[in-house]
Enzyme design. Structure first.
Site, PDB file in Angstrom:
ATOM      1  N   ASP A 508     -26.256  87.198 -21.598  1.00 15.76           N
ATOM      2  CA  ASP A 508     -27.553  87.770 -21.951  1.00 15.76           C
ATOM      3  C   ASP A 508     -27.718  87.727 -23.473  1.00 15.76           C
ATOM      4  O   ASP A 508     -26.795  88.073 -24.216  1.00 15.76           O
ATOM      5  CB  ASP A 508     -27.656  89.210 -21.447  1.00 15.76           C
ATOM      6  CG  ASP A 508     -29.033  89.798 -21.687  1.00 15.76           C
ATOM      7  OD1 ASP A 508     -29.952  89.433 -20.953  1.00 15.76           O
ATOM      8  OD2 ASP A 508     -29.184  90.604 -22.627  1.00 15.76           O
ATOM      9  N   GLU A 552     -33.971  85.625 -20.485  1.00 15.56           N
ATOM     10  CA  GLU A 552     -32.932  85.305 -21.468  1.00 15.56           C
ATOM     11  C   GLU A 552     -31.541  85.376 -20.847  1.00 15.56           C
ATOM     12  O   GLU A 552     -30.539  85.415 -21.562  1.00 15.56           O
ATOM     13  CB  GLU A 552     -33.021  86.264 -22.668  1.00 15.56           C
ATOM     14  CG  GLU A 552     -32.624  87.709 -22.378  1.00 15.56           C
ATOM     15  CD  GLU A 552     -33.787  88.549 -21.868  1.00 15.56           C
ATOM     16  OE1 GLU A 552     -33.691  89.779 -21.936  1.00 15.56           O
ATOM     17  OE2 GLU A 552     -34.784  87.974 -21.396  1.00 15.56           O
TER      18      GLU A 552
END
Length: 644
Positions: A508, A552
């Site tokens: 992440d 993301e």
């Protein structure tokens, strides 16, 4: 007229297609008794077995596996079968209602198996060993509370050695009969998928063949509007082609899982109601002396009236009046049969093709009527039940009818052309430039064929590119979540077979929302592209898989990779992304883009799932964020984290 010597082989071919085109395998004579099916003598991985026989039945009860003991058993009923046939306290069950079915089957080994679920009338949930593995629509105890859906599925699950419990909830308030009319099949996922795709391929072949014939005959009518036979025949072929996408393996539901049930049902019913008058008008167009105009008009009015009911009335209304139209259709079938006898008696021109086509249509119509009704009896022989339960068989019969009458129309057209050719030969001296014209047209046709071949090649290439695009993330070029879901189960099974570890990195981007807010979404997209490129460049093995999981978030799947190697790759990715030096003033960790990585590694076993891998990695990622981000955290199956 077709020569008598040719009639017998054609009839044999028709019967073979009608009885053998079904995608269902030969049924194994093994039936459940009192809700128990012993399959220990079968190799379930390589067999395809219908789960037929006596299932436990709980009427007007939607019971989950853990609440079955609290339910009231209504009895053991034959399965598959419309529940309209069942009786409770000497009273027949209506088509509208809801129920729970339960079956226990005994397996000899722990293994990954699959179920092939047919269309269930009209919403359902299915559990295996207490785990909900399949749903279609929304169950409800009233018409207002439920949402119907037809969705044939193939669902994998882990079968246990010994007893395995299947629980099926079903509700129906939209069709005249409820329950299941076709079998649920158990077997290996590969075999069931092959069975499904063979059925889909055959039905798409039927669709393509019928659609091409329909369009072709509509084109004939366009150029010769005085003869309406090609118009009626072409429209009938197109209706049957559309219907083929909604029956059998139901390609339209496969392509559009969210297709509105009511709309699809109306389309399927309309193809039937409009097909009857079209086919009678076609027969009158080619044989006006044998089919009465007044009856043809009545059939047309009836078809239009029923069409209006289908368009404007709810599903349960026209489902209720459908038997009346079926009885009307049976009357027309008898009428058609008497006309065929009269045609045979008078030895009409091309009577062989007319009679064979008519018999194929009659057989098809009977299959349709019985398939769409709850009349199918479980005591019927397997071959007969296969013909009438496989609703794609009716389209096969209609294709036979279409082929025979296409041949008849082509024969008539050919004879017309032959007559014109004879007349043309008499005028050959007046057409001195005819040879040059023929050569020119032949050359044009050759060029046209070349262009068509090139276009077909280009279309095939485009289809291959579209297939690849559907599995790739368009921004980063990495695999997408859909491709990950297709791959992880296969890799898990491979590592299970070879007893090799499998690892997963859950990545992440730190404070990525701040980055988007500060620099804009275009810069955010460019940042994700660079990270994706870094993932590609870092992974060395062809079997390593980098995925954009969403937003993301990225996932790296490492087959045959243990904890230490996974951590080594994770540290390297952390370092290389940091070295990109992408400026990030909105980060609380560092003034450049950084990532947090959760690492999980498992040795696959029969009591673990590949879903556990990403769940553990996700928890590890959570710990990495909680500890300040820009770091790697490993979490094992016992939930003990090891920060790195």
């Amino acid at each position: 007229m077709v020569k008598p010597k040719l009639l017998f082989p054609i009839i044999i071919i028709m019967l073979f297609l009608l009885g053998g085109c079904s995608s269902q395998p030969t049924e194994i004579e093994k039936k459940a008794e009192h809700g128990l099916l012993d399959l220990t003598q079968f190799n379930l991985k390589n067999e395809i077995i219908p789960l037929d026989g006596e299932w436990a039945f709980y009427w007007n009860q939607l019971l989950e596996p853990d609440s079955l003991d609290q339910g009231s058993l209504s009895g053991y009923v034959p399965f598959p079968s419309s529940w309209n046939k069942y009786e409770i306290d000497d009273q027949k069950i209506p088509g509208s209602g809801y129920a729970t079915y339960q079956l226990t089957f005994v397996a000899s080994d722990n293994e990954i198996l699959a179920l092939k679920l047919p269309k269930v009338r009209t919403a359902y949930k299915l559990w295996v060993n207490g785990e909900l593995i399949a749903t279609a629509g929304t169950l409800g105890t009233t018409r207002e509370a439920m949402v119907p859906q037809y969705l044939p599925q193939i669902i994998s699950f882990e079968a246990l050695q010994g007893e395995n419990t299947v629980v099926l909830q079903a509700s129906n308030f939209y069709m005249s009969s409820g329950g299941l009319l076709t079998s649920i099949f158990l077997g290996g996922e590969t075999g069931l998928l092959t069975m499904r795709y063979n059925g889909l391929a055959y039905e798409l072949f039927l669709f393509g063949a019928l659609m091409m014939m329909g369009v072709y005959h509509l084109a004939l009518f366009f150029f010769r509007k005085k003869d309406r036979a090609p118009l009626y025949f072409g429209l009938f072929c197109i209706l049957v082609a559309i219907r083929t996408l909604l029956i059998g393996e139901s390609f339209l539901y496969f392509a559009l899982p969210d297709l509105d049930f009511t709309l699809a049902r109306k389309i399927q019913t309309l193809t039937y109601y409009l097909g009857v008058p079209l086919i009678l008008m076609f027969f009158r167009a080619i044989l006006p002396d044998y089919f009465h105009l007044f009856l043809t008009k009545i059939v047309l009015v009836m078809g239009i009236a029923y069409t209006a009911v289908v368009i404007f009335a709810p599903t349960n209304i026209y489902s209720t009046i459908n038997p009346i139209y079926q009885i009307w259709t049976i009357f027309l079938i008898i009428y058609l049969f008497t006309r065929l006898l009269k045609i045979a008696f008078h030895k009409e021109k091309s009577s062989g093709l007319i009679i064979l086509g008519g018999l194929a249509l009659i057989a098809t119509s009977l299959i349709d009527i019985i398939t769409l009704s709850p009349w199918i009896n479980d005591s019927w022989p397997p071959l007969i039940r296969m013909i009438f339960q496989g609703d794609a068989n009716s389209s096969t019969g209609q294709l036979i009818f279409a082929c025979l009458y296409s041949l008849l129309l082509a024969k008539n057209f050919s004879e017309s052309l032959e007559y014109r050719t004879v007349m043309g030969e008499k005028l050959i001296e007046m057409n001195t430039h005819l040879d040059e014209l023929v050569l020119t047209r032949t050359k044009d046709l050759t060029e046209s064929n070349k262009k068509v071949a090139q276009q077909n090649l280009e279309l095939e290439q485009i289809n291959q590119e579209l297939q690849l695009l559907s599995l790739n993330d368009p921004l980063t070029g990495l695999w997408n979540r859909r491709k990950y879901k297709e791959t992880v189960g296969l890799e898990w099974q491979r590592c299970l077979n070879h007893q090799k570890p499998i690892s997963l990195l859950f990545i992440d981007v730190d404070y990525f929302k701040n980055y988007n807010d500060l620099y804009g979404h275009a810069a955010g997209d460019e940042c994700l592209v660079q990270i994706g490129a870094t993932l590609k460049a870092t992974l060395a093995r062809p079997s390593d898989m980098a995925v954009r999981y969403g937003g993301e978030e990225f996932v790296v799947l490492l087959s045959e990779t243990g904890k230490e190697d996974a951590l080594k790759i994770a540290r390297l990715l952390l370092k290389r992304i940091d070295q990109l030096g992408i400026l990030h003033q909105g980060s609380a960790v560092k003034n450049c883009i950084t990532v947090s990585i959760g690492v999980a590694s498992l040795l696959p076993g029969h009591h673990s799932r590949h879903e556990d891998l990403i769940e553990i990695a996700d928890k590890a990622l959570y710990h990495a964020k909680a500890k300040g981000r820009n770091q790697v955290v490993y979490l094992d199956a016992a939930s003990h984290d090891t920060p790195v």
